[in-house]
Enzyme design. Structure first.
Site, PDB file in Angstrom:
ATOM      1  CD1 TRP A 161       5.005  28.748  56.824  1.00  0.00           C
ATOM      2  CD2 TRP A 161       5.481  28.325  58.516  1.00  0.00           C
ATOM      3  NE1 TRP A 161       5.080  29.675  57.091  1.00  0.00           N
ATOM      4  CE2 TRP A 161       6.292  29.692  58.523  1.00  0.00           C
ATOM      5  CE3 TRP A 161       5.460  28.305  59.812  1.00  0.00           C
ATOM      6  CZ2 TRP A 161       6.937  30.380  58.878  1.00  0.00           C
ATOM      7  CZ3 TRP A 161       6.915  29.520  60.921  1.00  0.00           C
ATOM      8  CH2 TRP A 161       7.161  30.450  60.112  1.00  0.00           C
ATOM      9  CG  HIS A 182       9.353  28.219  54.704  1.00  0.00           C
ATOM     10  ND1 HIS A 182       9.121  28.994  56.003  1.00  0.00           N
ATOM     11  CD2 HIS A 182       9.605  27.327  55.365  1.00  0.00           C
ATOM     12  CE1 HIS A 182       9.520  28.532  57.427  1.00  0.00           C
ATOM     13  NE2 HIS A 182       9.884  27.237  57.043  1.00  0.00           N
ATOM     14  CD  GLN A 222       7.450  31.318  50.319  1.00  0.00           C
ATOM     15  OE1 GLN A 222       8.898  30.401  50.846  1.00  0.00           O
ATOM     16  NE2 GLN A 222       6.781  32.156  51.378  1.00  0.00           N
ATOM     17  CB  VAL A 265      13.782  37.350  60.895  1.00  0.00           C
ATOM     18  CG1 VAL A 265      14.176  36.811  59.591  1.00  0.00           C
ATOM     19  CG2 VAL A 265      11.811  37.505  61.013  1.00  0.00           C
ATOM     20  CB  ALA A 319      16.537  35.934  55.792  1.00  0.00           C
TER      21      ALA A 319
HETATM   22  N1  PHE Z   1       9.419  31.837  54.718  1.00  0.00           N
HETATM   23  C1  PHE Z   1       8.389  32.917  55.699  1.00  0.00           C
HETATM   24  C2  PHE Z   1       6.956  32.588  54.920  1.00  0.00           C
HETATM   25  O1  PHE Z   1       7.055  31.798  54.314  1.00  0.00           O
HETATM   26  C3  PHE Z   1       9.023  34.236  54.512  1.00  0.00           C
HETATM   27  C4  PHE Z   1      10.296  35.146  55.327  1.00  0.00           C
HETATM   28  C5  PHE Z   1      11.772  34.700  54.435  1.00  0.00           C
HETATM   29  C6  PHE Z   1       9.864  36.079  56.442  1.00  0.00           C
HETATM   30  C7  PHE Z   1      12.283  35.004  55.073  1.00  0.00           C
HETATM   31  C8  PHE Z   1      11.421  36.252  56.995  1.00  0.00           C
HETATM   32  C9  PHE Z   1      12.495  36.112  56.534  1.00  0.00           C
HETATM   33  O2  PHE Z   1       5.967  33.081  55.756  1.00  0.00           O
END
Ligand code: PHE
Length: 351
Positions: A161, A182, A222, A265, A319
């Site tokens: 990120w 995110h 998102q 995760v 999630a």
């Molecule tokens: N937050 C992750 C992203 O922006 C996406 C994600 C959210 C993946 C929740 C797994 C579980 O790339």
């Protein structure tokens, strides 16, 4: 004896009164007229008052002429007053006249931005499955954006990120604030303050330090999802996201899950749908692949559960996170993400 009342004088007064009454321009001037002729010192009143000085014959003749002149003038006054009233009223009407046949001025009708609309459609699908909706801060702490999501400081996973850091230095020399990269920090924030069961979606803005092009913006939206309870399994994840895919992209959709890595995760997956344009044979929309990746997901990592004080032996959860612009672009056939934020009404009016 010259101005001694006479029939002729009565006639003259009456004639001049009639002339002036005709010429009276408005209701206010009628008062002056009444005072001049019929008032206490008025011309006709004076004649009546002076009748006593006349010989009886003359007095009777002039008196009766003066009396009938008086009642005639009083009547004329009322007639003229009504006349002027009517004239005034119709002048007023004329001045206030509006043209009811003119077409109205159009009131421009606003509408929802396609991204707002897409967010609402997505959240509605999850609300119908029993999820609540929450929002969170766009300026976030390092702690929630990374640490609590199993991404420690200095860990190379942070490179996933590209982060816009806030120019604020804490007493210990650290820079703990950033624009969230995110919506996942809300996973930690929500679990920290609630006990299971948790079922929530979080729509909102996210920011990345990135060059823009047709598929990348430095800020975008998102929708995050989180479900934690006793006995939640990967089948629940698949069921919920399959239902979502069919509701948003069509009943006949098929979904594909492939292994992917996100530190918060385990296991982590990316979910794709079969191309709604070509049905899987390969076209411009799916880039020839037949599949379109639409979100990242997985089972909430035990360290994340433990980090917020949940017993990871007792509770499990899933999630997911999806990019709203991407979903809107796919559904509407929009080929450049930058169009959403160029403020070009010619583009926005199409939706
Ligand atoms: N937050 C992750 C992203 O922006 C996406 C994600 C959210 C993946 C929740 C797994 C579980 O790339």
């Amino acid at each position: 004896m010259n101005d001694r009342p006479s029939l002729q004088q009565v006639e003259e007064v009456r004639a001049s009164a009639a002339r002036e009454l005709d010429a009276a321009p408005d209701i206010q001037s009628l008062d002056e007229w009444r005072i001049a002729y019929l008032g206490r010192g008025g011309r006709l009143t004076r004649i009546l008052r002076e009748l006593g000085g006349l010989p009886p014959d003359e007095r009777r003749a002039v008196g009766s002429a003066a009396n009938s002149a008086k009642s005639a003038l009083e009547e004329d006054l009322e007639v003229r007053r009504r006349e002027l009233h009517r004239a005034q009223a119709s002048a007023n009407l004329l001045a206030e006249r509006i043209d009811v046949t003119l077409p109205g001025r159009p009131t421009p009708h606003g509408r929802l931005h396609p991204i707002t609309e897409t967010i609402r459609e997505i959240t509605e699908v999850f609300v119908s499955m029993g999820f609540g909706v929450e929002e969170g801060p766009e300026v976030e702490l390092d702690r929630y954006n990374f640490d609590m999501l199993n991404i420690p400081k200095e860990h190379p996973a942070r490179d996933m990120w590209d982060t816009l850091w806030i120019d604020h230095v804490d007493e210990d020399g650290s820079r703990p604030m950033l624009l969230r990269t995110h919506t996942s920090p809300m996973q930690a924030r929500i679990m920290e303050t609630t006990e299971p069961p948790v079922r929530v979606v979080v729509p909102g803005k996210a920011f990345r330090y990135e060059a823009t092009d047709a598929t990348h913006e430095w800020h975008f939206h998102q929708v995050e999802g989180l479900a934690v309870d006793e006995g939640i399994t990967f089948s629940d994840l698949k069921g919920a996201l399959f239902e979502f895919a069919r509701r948003i992209f069509g009943e006949e959709r098929r979904v594909r899950f492939r292994c992917d890595f996100f530190p918060f995760v385990e296991p982590g997956v990316d979910m794709a749908i079969d191309c709604f344009k070509c049905g899987g044979s390969g076209c411009r929309i799916c880039g020839g692949a037949g599949w379109i990746e639409i979100l990242g997901a997985g089972m909430v990592h035990p360290s994340v559960l433990e980090g917020v004080g949940y017993d990871s032996q007792k509770y499990t959860g899933f999630a997911f996170g999806m990019g709203v612009e991407r979903i809107c672009m796919l559904r509407r056939g929009i080929d450049d993400i930058r169009l959403f934020y160029s403020n070009d009404l010619r583009f926005l009016r199409q939706f």
